[in-house]
Design a protein around this motif. Sequence first.
Motif, PDB file in Angstrom:
ATOM      1  N   ASP A  13       7.908  41.995 -72.732  1.00 59.44           N
ATOM      2  CA  ASP A  13       8.237  42.930 -71.630  1.00 59.44           C
ATOM      3  C   ASP A  13       7.301  44.138 -71.672  1.00 59.44           C
ATOM      4  O   ASP A  13       6.819  44.600 -70.629  1.00 59.44           O
ATOM      5  N   LEU A  14       7.062  44.654 -72.885  1.00 60.77           N
ATOM      6  CA  LEU A  14       6.226  45.859 -73.008  1.00 60.77           C
ATOM      7  C   LEU A  14       4.752  45.532 -72.745  1.00 60.77           C
ATOM      8  O   LEU A  14       4.014  46.351 -72.180  1.00 60.77           O
ATOM      9  N   GLU A  15       4.332  44.331 -73.137  1.00 58.08           N
ATOM     10  CA  GLU A  15       2.946  43.926 -72.839  1.00 58.08           C
ATOM     11  C   GLU A  15       2.752  43.856 -71.325  1.00 58.08           C
ATOM     12  O   GLU A  15       1.747  44.321 -70.789  1.00 58.08           O
ATOM     13  N   GLN A  16       3.743  43.289 -70.648  1.00 59.87           N
ATOM     14  CA  GLN A  16       3.657  43.186 -69.184  1.00 59.87           C
ATOM     15  C   GLN A  16       3.658  44.571 -68.544  1.00 59.87           C
ATOM     16  O   GLN A  16       2.898  44.838 -67.606  1.00 59.87           O
ATOM     17  N   LEU A  17       4.485  45.450 -69.107  1.00 56.02           N
ATOM     18  CA  LEU A  17       4.564  46.817 -68.583  1.00 56.02           C
ATOM     19  C   LEU A  17       3.211  47.518 -68.670  1.00 56.02           C
ATOM     20  O   LEU A  17       2.762  48.178 -67.734  1.00 56.02           O
ATOM     21  N   MET A  18       2.531  47.312 -69.812  1.00 56.39           N
ATOM     22  CA  MET A  18       1.214  47.939 -69.985  1.00 56.39           C
ATOM     23  C   MET A  18       0.212  47.334 -69.003  1.00 56.39           C
ATOM     24  O   MET A  18      -0.588  48.053 -68.405  1.00 56.39           O
ATOM     25  N   LEU A  19       0.250  46.019 -68.829  1.00 59.50           N
ATOM     26  CA  LEU A  19      -0.657  45.373 -67.862  1.00 59.50           C
ATOM     27  C   LEU A  19      -0.401  45.935 -66.455  1.00 59.50           C
ATOM     28  O   LEU A  19      -1.338  46.253 -65.718  1.00 59.50           O
ATOM     29  N   ASP A  20       0.874  46.104 -66.109  1.00 61.12           N
ATOM     30  CA  ASP A  20       1.233  46.647 -64.785  1.00 61.12           C
ATOM     31  C   ASP A  20       0.724  48.077 -64.608  1.00 61.12           C
ATOM     32  O   ASP A  20       0.507  48.532 -63.493  1.00 61.12           O
ATOM     33  N   GLY A  22      -2.070  49.040 -65.717  1.00 59.32           N
ATOM     34  CA  GLY A  22      -3.539  48.994 -65.740  1.00 59.32           C
ATOM     35  C   GLY A  22      -4.114  49.155 -67.138  1.00 59.32           C
ATOM     36  O   GLY A  22      -5.301  49.450 -67.314  1.00 59.32           O
ATOM     37  N   GLU A  23      -3.288  48.964 -68.154  1.00 64.62           N
ATOM     38  CA  GLU A  23      -3.731  49.096 -69.555  1.00 64.62           C
ATOM     39  C   GLU A  23      -3.950  47.710 -70.157  1.00 64.62           C
ATOM     40  O   GLU A  23      -3.557  46.696 -69.588  1.00 64.62           O
ATOM     41  N   LYS A  24      -4.532  47.674 -71.342  1.00 64.43           N
ATOM     42  CA  LYS A  24      -4.719  46.405 -72.054  1.00 64.43           C
ATOM     43  C   LYS A  24      -3.360  45.930 -72.617  1.00 64.43           C
ATOM     44  O   LYS A  24      -2.506  46.744 -72.973  1.00 64.43           O
ATOM     45  N   LYS A  25      -3.254  44.577 -72.719  1.00 61.44           N
ATOM     46  CA  LYS A  25      -1.992  43.988 -73.178  1.00 61.44           C
ATOM     47  C   LYS A  25      -1.585  44.479 -74.582  1.00 61.44           C
ATOM     48  O   LYS A  25      -0.405  44.713 -74.863  1.00 61.44           O
ATOM     49  N   PHE A  26      -2.579  44.654 -75.481  1.00 57.76           N
ATOM     50  CA  PHE A  26      -2.230  45.009 -76.866  1.00 57.76           C
ATOM     51  C   PHE A  26      -1.532  46.366 -76.976  1.00 57.76           C
ATOM     52  O   PHE A  26      -0.864  46.670 -77.958  1.00 57.76           O
ATOM     53  N   ARG A  27      -1.671  47.181 -75.935  1.00 56.84           N
ATOM     54  CA  ARG A  27      -0.969  48.482 -75.950  1.00 56.84           C
ATOM     55  C   ARG A  27       0.555  48.272 -75.994  1.00 56.84           C
ATOM     56  O   ARG A  27       1.290  49.088 -76.527  1.00 56.84           O
ATOM     57  N   GLY A  28       0.988  47.153 -75.411  1.00 54.03           N
ATOM     58  CA  GLY A  28       2.418  46.821 -75.444  1.00 54.03           C
ATOM     59  C   GLY A  28       2.883  46.623 -76.880  1.00 54.03           C
ATOM     60  O   GLY A  28       3.970  47.062 -77.265  1.00 54.03           O
ATOM     61  N   GLY A  29       2.051  45.975 -77.683  1.00 54.76           N
ATOM     62  CA  GLY A  29       2.370  45.764 -79.102  1.00 54.76           C
ATOM     63  C   GLY A  29       2.433  47.089 -79.855  1.00 54.76           C
ATOM     64  O   GLY A  29       3.302  47.279 -80.718  1.00 54.76           O
ATOM     65  N   GLN A  30       1.530  47.999 -79.506  1.00 52.69           N
ATOM     66  CA  GLN A  30       1.544  49.312 -80.170  1.00 52.69           C
ATOM     67  C   GLN A  30       2.828  50.074 -79.822  1.00 52.69           C
ATOM     68  O   GLN A  30       3.475  50.660 -80.684  1.00 52.69           O
ATOM     69  N   LEU A  31       3.187  50.001 -78.541  1.00 55.09           N
ATOM     70  CA  LEU A  31       4.400  50.705 -78.106  1.00 55.09           C
ATOM     71  C   LEU A  31       5.642  50.099 -78.776  1.00 55.09           C
ATOM     72  O   LEU A  31       6.557  50.814 -79.205  1.00 55.09           O
ATOM     73  N   PHE A  32       5.643  48.771 -78.885  1.00 58.69           N
ATOM     74  CA  PHE A  32       6.760  48.057 -79.521  1.00 58.69           C
ATOM     75  C   PHE A  32       6.974  48.574 -80.949  1.00 58.69           C
ATOM     76  O   PHE A  32       8.101  48.865 -81.360  1.00 58.69           O
ATOM     77  N   LYS A  33       5.866  48.706 -81.700  1.00 59.61           N
ATOM     78  CA  LYS A  33       5.970  49.202 -83.084  1.00 59.61           C
ATOM     79  C   LYS A  33       6.520  50.626 -83.132  1.00 59.61           C
ATOM     80  O   LYS A  33       7.377  50.947 -83.951  1.00 59.61           O
ATOM     81  N   TRP A  34       5.988  51.467 -82.260  1.00 63.36           N
ATOM     82  CA  TRP A  34       6.461  52.861 -82.254  1.00 63.36           C
ATOM     83  C   TRP A  34       7.973  52.917 -82.037  1.00 63.36           C
ATOM     84  O   TRP A  34       8.693  53.642 -82.714  1.00 63.36           O
TER      85      TRP A  34
END
Length: 351
Positions: A13-20, A22-34
């Motif tokens: 969900d967070l990866e998709q949110l970052m893509l939406d 306009g960010e890279k998918k891996f940012r979703g993983g970073q947010l997930f960890k935080w």
Amino acid sequence: MKKINLLGYSLSDLEQLMLDMGEKKFRGGQLFKWLYRDHQTEFELMTDFSKELRQKLDEKFEFKSMQLLHSQTSEDGTIKFLFNLDDNLPVETVLIPDFGSERKTVCISSQVGCAVNCGFCATGKMGFSRDLTAGEIIGQLVYLREEFGLDAFSNVVMMGMGEPLANFDNVVKAVELMLAPTGMMLSRKKVTISTSGNSPKIKKLADTGLDICLAISLHAATQEKRVKIMPIAETFGIEKLMQAIRYYSEKSRTQVMFEYIIFDNFNDKMEDVHALAKLVRGLPCKINLLAYNPVEGLDFKRPSEEKMNWFGGQLSPRVPVVTVRKSRGRDIDAACGQLAAKQQLGRKLDV
Ligand code: SF4
């Protein structure tokens, strides 16, 4: 503009949110960890994001766990939390420390009320209001870690209000968040789902491959007796239930736990010992015997301590593992649903 609460969002969900955004998918993983590993809810402090991204996140989103209404601490250290959901419904969580060990078990809820309507249960008497979302399920754990730190609990059992397998998708999503190696990082051996016996859903859970621990609220070892206290046994008979349990045990390679509440003069005789031993023969399992915690307005009675010990003593040589468990938090209504039931009835709580 009301902010969107990210509580319960999965990694994808967070990866998709970052893509939406306009960010890279891996940012979703970073947010997930935080959010789930580091319990950092201030976007401003997520230092591996650009200032612009942090601002954008802060404008639209938040990560909010649960709103506490009351908490009560028992003489034995058990703490019961009553939370208020966004639609003003009550839900409860119980934290049970085990003195003399590192173990702290948290018992979480999966529904508000319960439709299963077991004859002995306070939650059953409340009726069913609604399923909890994955966010509201995981939020109970997030709240505890925010309040008491990462070691707030060591074990999670879904044994609070509700029948977890009746809220299957949300419960599975919440369990995936608990086990995520970059999230809450709980071991599958430390997470237990407790069910009143929905056989098809037990098989479905086995097929998810989550391999968490399974507990069965059995409470009677024959169809005839079970149906008297648990209406679910009319739909899912004891034979089919045992087939599903054996399927789960083989597939997940785990030891199933049976919860057997002893009610005075109902399921506490030698014939019950024999029926229980016969039922679980050949199954890797553990049986927990619990004395009934009386609920106001219900007819069942608590057995004596001698009766509990006698039953355990008779059962012990006949099954793999038996424990006679002490009731916890009796002075604070810590049995499933008692606090929320009182809240719903609008009664004053002694906090
Ligand atoms: S014991 Fe569990 S399944 Fe039965 S009514 Fe209570 S909450 Fe529901």
